[in-house]
Design a protein around this motif. Sequence first.
Motif, mmCIF file in Angstrom:
data_model
loop_
_atom_site.group_PDB
_atom_site.id
_atom_site.type_symbol
_atom_site.label_atom_id
_atom_site.label_comp_id
_atom_site.label_asym_id
_atom_site.label_seq_id
_atom_site.Cartn_x
_atom_site.Cartn_y
_atom_site.Cartn_z
ATOM 1 N N ARG A 19 -43.702 12.846 12.312
ATOM 2 C CA ARG A 19 -43.119 13.876 12.918
ATOM 3 C C ARG A 19 -41.647 13.727 13.144
ATOM 4 N NH1 ARG A 19 -47.668 15.064 12.500
ATOM 5 N NH2 ARG A 19 -48.878 16.149 13.873
ATOM 6 N N SER A 20 -41.126 13.136 11.991
ATOM 7 C CA SER A 20 -39.387 12.939 12.145
ATOM 8 C C SER A 20 -38.864 12.938 10.607
ATOM 9 C CB SER A 20 -39.246 11.515 12.457
ATOM 10 O OG SER A 20 -37.763 11.364 12.436
ATOM 11 N N PHE A 21 -38.034 13.607 10.315
ATOM 12 C CA PHE A 21 -37.239 13.600 9.024
ATOM 13 C C PHE A 21 -36.546 12.093 8.722
ATOM 14 C CE2 PHE A 21 -38.296 18.038 9.306
ATOM 15 C CZ PHE A 21 -38.191 18.307 8.007
ATOM 16 N N ALA A 22 -36.109 11.847 9.708
ATOM 17 C CA ALA A 22 -35.167 10.579 9.767
ATOM 18 C C ALA A 22 -36.118 9.372 9.466
ATOM 19 C CB ALA A 22 -34.527 10.115 10.968
ATOM 20 N N THR A 54 -37.353 21.846 15.770
ATOM 21 C CA THR A 54 -36.199 22.021 16.807
ATOM 22 C C THR A 54 -35.417 20.909 16.780
ATOM 23 O OG1 THR A 54 -37.459 20.846 18.552
ATOM 24 C CG2 THR A 54 -38.264 22.974 18.034
ATOM 25 N N THR A 55 -34.268 20.972 17.547
ATOM 26 C CA THR A 55 -33.088 19.696 17.908
ATOM 27 C C THR A 55 -33.895 18.589 18.299
ATOM 28 O OG1 THR A 55 -32.650 20.648 19.932
ATOM 29 C CG2 THR A 55 -31.370 21.342 18.122
ATOM 30 N N ARG A 56 -35.091 18.727 18.719
ATOM 31 C CA ARG A 56 -35.816 17.427 19.433
ATOM 32 C C ARG A 56 -37.022 16.977 18.712
ATOM 33 N NH1 ARG A 56 -35.370 17.555 26.003
ATOM 34 N NH2 ARG A 56 -35.970 15.526 25.662
ATOM 35 N N SER A 57 -37.693 18.223 18.189
ATOM 36 C CA SER A 57 -38.962 17.548 17.584
ATOM 37 C C SER A 57 -39.261 18.469 16.436
ATOM 38 C CB SER A 57 -40.058 17.974 18.709
ATOM 39 O OG SER A 57 -40.130 19.417 18.687
ATOM 40 N N VAL A 58 -40.163 17.804 15.705
ATOM 41 C CA VAL A 58 -40.807 18.398 14.438
ATOM 42 C C VAL A 58 -42.391 18.380 14.559
ATOM 43 C CG1 VAL A 58 -41.183 18.090 11.947
ATOM 44 C CG2 VAL A 58 -38.892 17.540 12.889
ATOM 45 N N SER A 59 -43.184 19.713 14.182
ATOM 46 C CA SER A 59 -44.443 19.619 14.412
ATOM 47 C C SER A 59 -44.950 20.689 13.260
ATOM 48 C CB SER A 59 -44.747 20.229 15.777
ATOM 49 O OG SER A 59 -44.243 21.544 16.014
ATOM 50 N N LEU A 60 -46.114 20.433 13.009
ATOM 51 C CA LEU A 60 -46.678 20.880 11.731
ATOM 52 C C LEU A 60 -47.129 22.547 12.453
ATOM 53 C CD1 LEU A 60 -49.027 18.300 10.524
ATOM 54 C CD2 LEU A 60 -47.355 19.418 9.037
ATOM 55 N N THR A 61 -47.094 23.632 11.507
ATOM 56 C CA THR A 61 -47.464 24.662 11.831
ATOM 57 C C THR A 61 -49.066 24.649 11.440
ATOM 58 O OG1 THR A 61 -47.116 25.615 9.275
ATOM 59 C CG2 THR A 61 -45.327 25.887 11.061
#
Length: 296
Positions: A19-22, A54-61
């Motif tokens: 849940r993070s690109f980094a 979003t600027t604070r999270s990454v979630s799957l559609t």
Amino acid sequence: MDRDILIHLPAVLAVARSRSFAAAAKELSMSPSAVSHAVRSVEDRLGLPLFTRTTRSVSLTETGRDFVAATAPAASDIADAVDRARAANGRVTGLLRLNIPSPTIALCIDRVVREMTNRYPDLRIEVYCENSNVDIFADGFDAGVRLGGMIAEDMVAIRLTPPFRTALVAAPSYLQRHGTPVRVSDLQDHNCITYRKSKSETLFDWYLKDGGEEVSIEVKGSIVVNDVSYARQLALDGFGIVYVYEPLLREEIADGRLVEILQDSVMEKPASSCTSRNAPRAARSCAPSSIRQRTC
């Protein structure tokens, strides 16, 4: 098969796991921008977004969840096949992710990780310390280490250490100020450095023998920790009594920096065990001979 999707699939799956690109970039030894480009390429080929950013999270559609659920097992099978082929040629590669409670680093894991790293330079090992009881495989780990009998029924396990003693210890300076307990009940009058496995769990009771019977003692104290190393340091600094695994403090006890108390009341703990639902890819051929079987 769309070759562009296949090439960039590892990046999509890594982002889905973390849940993070980094974090995905670190796992894949890529730059975050390269991971972002790979994910965007797959989304462009599919014509649908896989992630909500979003600027604070990454979630799957919803599309992303379906896509990952369908492709992740196939990607894992391909990785298995590649690792088996390389191992057959004498190479051990890939990522071995271990989930362990922090006390086991000194008890057994440190020497194993060092030996595996020296023996197999192409193998990457990730050691994640977690003291609470979790489903290690649901979180993407290949294997884990658990203390005593805390092993789920469907796990394959092998013992890593012999049984070991617990110990109640305090610094000489603490005992000079507050006296030395001579009975288990005396612990109620002392500052005991207590332990909580995770923020959601209750405090850890101390399991002792009292008058020949095994008892669970709810102690109290001014400091609560969830790290054995910090509890050790607090004890060395004279803040109170700590309940630990004796092998972790053997040197401090031997040189007198810590003093064992109530030695007839301590318990012997079962061994540490390595657990796995199936043999991890990398571990099938990289385990040291002392623990070689179906686990790491």
